[in-house]
Motif scaffolding. Structure first.
Motif, short mmCIF file in Angstrom:
data_model
loop_
_atom_site.label_atom_id
_atom_site.label_comp_id
_atom_site.label_asym_id
_atom_site.label_seq_id
_atom_site.Cartn_x
_atom_site.Cartn_y
_atom_site.Cartn_z
N SER A 1 51.66 37.59 27.56
CA SER A 1 49.43 37.20 27.36
C SER A 1 49.31 35.58 27.12
N LYS A 2 50.19 35.52 25.83
CA LYS A 2 49.62 34.33 25.00
C LYS A 2 50.01 33.13 25.55
N MET A 3 50.81 33.33 26.48
CA MET A 3 51.83 32.01 27.15
C MET A 3 50.64 31.85 28.56
N VAL A 4 50.16 32.56 29.27
CA VAL A 4 49.73 32.39 30.38
C VAL A 4 47.97 32.00 29.62
N LYS A 5 47.35 33.00 29.03
CA LYS A 5 45.70 32.15 28.35
C LYS A 5 45.99 30.59 27.87
N HIS A 6 47.14 30.40 27.79
CA HIS A 6 47.52 28.55 27.19
C HIS A 6 47.43 28.12 28.73
N GLN A 7 48.29 28.92 29.78
CA GLN A 7 48.16 27.63 31.66
C GLN A 7 46.85 27.76 31.71
N LEU A 8 46.55 28.79 31.62
CA LEU A 8 44.96 28.84 32.05
C LEU A 8 44.32 27.95 31.19
#
Length: 72
Positions: free
Chosen positions: A10-17
């Motif tokens: 989730s943290k990785m996806v938020k960073h990508q977003l």
């Protein structure tokens, strides 16, 4: 994934977003609840057309029907 792995994902996806300037935008999720539930709060609006369809077979059938109507 266990709880810790989900949190990391989730943290990785938020960073990508954030990198793509997509935080706070609208989103459509064509996946299972396990994938979208932890990132929903990053969007102003989320469409989840597959919600309520239990099983991948039903989801694939739904998508195939939608594609037929739009592409053929």
């Amino acid at each position: 994934m266990d709880r810790q792995e989900k949190a990391q994902w989730s943290k990785m996806v938020k960073h990508q977003l954030q990198e793509k300037n997509l935080l706070g935008k609208e989103a459509m999720f064509l996946c299972g609840k396990n994938y979208y539930i932890s990132i929903l709060d990053n969007f102003s609006r989320a469409l989840i057309p597959l919600a309520g369809l239990s099983g991948m077979g039903y989801q694939i059938q739904w998508m195939k029907n939608k594609m037929k109507r739009r592409l053929f």
